[in-house]
Design a protein around this motif. Sequence first.
Motif, PDB file in Angstrom:
ATOM      1  N   VAL A  85      22.008  -8.459  39.022  1.00 13.15           N
ATOM      2  CA  VAL A  85      22.396  -8.656  37.686  1.00 13.15           C
ATOM      3  C   VAL A  85      21.481  -7.824  36.623  1.00 13.15           C
ATOM      4  CG1 VAL A  85      22.117 -10.621  36.038  1.00 13.15           C
ATOM      5  CG2 VAL A  85      22.777 -11.359  38.223  1.00 13.15           C
ATOM      6  N   VAL A  86      20.434  -7.852  37.016  1.00 15.23           N
ATOM      7  CA  VAL A  86      19.654  -6.915  35.733  1.00 15.23           C
ATOM      8  C   VAL A  86      19.787  -5.556  35.703  1.00 15.23           C
ATOM      9  CG1 VAL A  86      17.438  -5.846  35.393  1.00 15.23           C
ATOM     10  CG2 VAL A  86      17.467  -8.557  36.014  1.00 15.23           C
ATOM     11  N   ALA A 111      35.021  -4.114  27.420  1.00 17.04           N
ATOM     12  CA  ALA A 111      33.839  -4.299  28.185  1.00 17.04           C
ATOM     13  C   ALA A 111      33.747  -3.592  29.295  1.00 17.04           C
ATOM     14  CB  ALA A 111      33.753  -5.728  28.721  1.00 17.04           C
ATOM     15  N   PRO A 112      32.618  -2.874  29.492  1.00 16.89           N
ATOM     16  CA  PRO A 112      32.187  -1.905  30.498  1.00 16.89           C
ATOM     17  C   PRO A 112      32.299  -2.519  31.950  1.00 16.89           C
ATOM     18  CG  PRO A 112      29.958  -2.544  29.526  1.00 16.89           C
ATOM     19  CD  PRO A 112      31.332  -3.204  28.621  1.00 16.89           C
ATOM     20  N   VAL A 113      32.620  -1.863  32.811  1.00 19.43           N
ATOM     21  CA  VAL A 113      32.809  -2.085  34.272  1.00 19.43           C
ATOM     22  C   VAL A 113      31.662  -2.927  34.872  1.00 19.43           C
ATOM     23  CG1 VAL A 113      32.165  -0.336  35.299  1.00 19.43           C
ATOM     24  CG2 VAL A 113      33.745  -1.713  36.585  1.00 19.43           C
ATOM     25  N   HIS A 114      30.334  -2.567  34.031  1.00 24.02           N
ATOM     26  CA  HIS A 114      29.246  -3.009  34.663  1.00 24.02           C
ATOM     27  C   HIS A 114      28.855  -4.343  34.172  1.00 24.02           C
ATOM     28  CE1 HIS A 114      28.097   1.003  35.811  1.00 24.02           C
ATOM     29  NE2 HIS A 114      28.275   1.543  34.816  1.00 24.02           N
ATOM     30  N   LEU A 115      29.386  -4.828  33.083  1.00 22.02           N
ATOM     31  CA  LEU A 115      29.133  -6.228  32.522  1.00 22.02           C
ATOM     32  C   LEU A 115      30.121  -7.090  33.354  1.00 22.02           C
ATOM     33  CD1 LEU A 115      28.217  -8.142  30.730  1.00 22.02           C
ATOM     34  CD2 LEU A 115      30.296  -7.672  29.439  1.00 22.02           C
ATOM     35  N   VAL A 116      31.306  -6.596  33.833  1.00 17.59           N
ATOM     36  CA  VAL A 116      32.420  -7.371  34.832  1.00 17.59           C
ATOM     37  C   VAL A 116      31.417  -7.536  36.237  1.00 17.59           C
ATOM     38  CG1 VAL A 116      34.484  -7.181  36.126  1.00 17.59           C
ATOM     39  CG2 VAL A 116      34.387  -6.318  33.889  1.00 17.59           C
ATOM     40  N   GLY A 117      30.804  -6.344  36.604  1.00 15.66           N
ATOM     41  CA  GLY A 117      29.975  -6.560  37.770  1.00 15.66           C
ATOM     42  C   GLY A 117      28.976  -7.373  37.624  1.00 15.66           C
ATOM     43  N   LEU A 118      28.384  -7.581  36.423  1.00 14.68           N
ATOM     44  CA  LEU A 118      27.231  -8.495  36.213  1.00 14.68           C
ATOM     45  C   LEU A 118      27.741 -10.074  36.428  1.00 14.68           C
ATOM     46  CD1 LEU A 118      24.577  -8.652  33.358  1.00 14.68           C
ATOM     47  CD2 LEU A 118      25.884 -10.648  33.970  1.00 14.68           C
ATOM     48  N   ALA A 149      30.020 -10.870  38.496  1.00 15.84           N
ATOM     49  CA  ALA A 149      30.487 -10.868  39.892  1.00 15.84           C
ATOM     50  C   ALA A 149      29.101 -11.025  40.546  1.00 15.84           C
ATOM     51  CB  ALA A 149      31.271  -9.452  40.101  1.00 15.84           C
ATOM     52  N   GLN A 150      28.188 -10.400  40.058  1.00  7.36           N
ATOM     53  CA  GLN A 150      26.776 -10.699  40.734  1.00  7.36           C
ATOM     54  C   GLN A 150      26.334 -12.058  40.479  1.00  7.36           C
ATOM     55  OE1 GLN A 150      24.685  -8.868  42.593  1.00  7.36           O
ATOM     56  NE2 GLN A 150      25.914  -7.069  42.783  1.00  7.36           N
ATOM     57  N   VAL A 151      26.680 -12.784  39.544  1.00  2.88           N
ATOM     58  CA  VAL A 151      26.299 -13.933  39.169  1.00  2.88           C
ATOM     59  C   VAL A 151      27.062 -15.012  40.128  1.00  2.88           C
ATOM     60  CG1 VAL A 151      26.045 -15.997  37.639  1.00  2.88           C
ATOM     61  CG2 VAL A 151      25.232 -13.868  36.989  1.00  2.88           C
ATOM     62  N   ASP A 152      28.585 -14.744  40.295  1.00  4.36           N
ATOM     63  CA  ASP A 152      29.411 -15.463  40.891  1.00  4.36           C
ATOM     64  C   ASP A 152      29.049 -15.426  42.297  1.00  4.36           C
ATOM     65  OD1 ASP A 152      32.023 -17.182  40.716  1.00  4.36           O
ATOM     66  OD2 ASP A 152      32.946 -15.650  41.446  1.00  4.36           O
ATOM     67  N   LYS A 153      28.577 -14.486  42.652  1.00  6.57           N
ATOM     68  CA  LYS A 153      28.309 -14.386  44.304  1.00  6.57           C
ATOM     69  C   LYS A 153      27.334 -15.351  44.590  1.00  6.57           C
ATOM     70  CE  LYS A 153      26.311 -10.749  47.714  1.00  6.57           C
ATOM     71  NZ  LYS A 153      25.708  -9.682  47.661  1.00  6.57           N
TER      72      LYS A 153
END
Length: 203
Positions: free
Chosen positions: A77-78, A97-104, A106-110
Amino acid sequence: MPNTSNTRGASRDPRARRTRALLRSAVLDLSMEKDLDGITMGDIAERADVNRATVYLHYKDREDLLLDATESTMDGVVEAARACRLNSDTHTLPDTAPVHLVGLFAQVDKHRAVYRRMLGEDGSPRFAARLEQRLAQAWFDQLRAEASPDAFDETALLVRAHFLSGALLAVVGRWVRGEFEGENGMSTAELTDVTWALIRGGG
């Protein structure tokens, strides 16, 4: 968030590190199957294939182990937040929105069950404070590195970093509890776009 176990010093022992890793993994695996409040030390020991006495050699209680395990979910997340490049001029940031925010997200959803429990009304203030601090530090380091030397205001950058991290944490906490869903709710993609728009305008 340092571990408060009285066996903290044992982390230098490779065997102890492996055991702790097994126990953390067991907690996170179990969190995918049941509510964290329903996970017992016996459940964790069984999943990690160790005896209960071994668990207590490394952690003083279930909460101690839970905090250590959930801390391990923060790294992705960080790092995703760090990759969302910020600068002092918010008007030059991209609209999308940058792809990294989408990834953030996704990390939380995991580990949604973990975040729902730890950021809930009866969650862990230590977890929330630690995650907020790590997010703020990531953004502060980035902003400080990119700030113009002749217009450098460390306090202002620190305030901005904490403002953004606190706001993001509030959004994430409500998202994992399902407060943005329902008939008039948002998809994750829509929520990500709104969040980025607020980050762009939050400086």
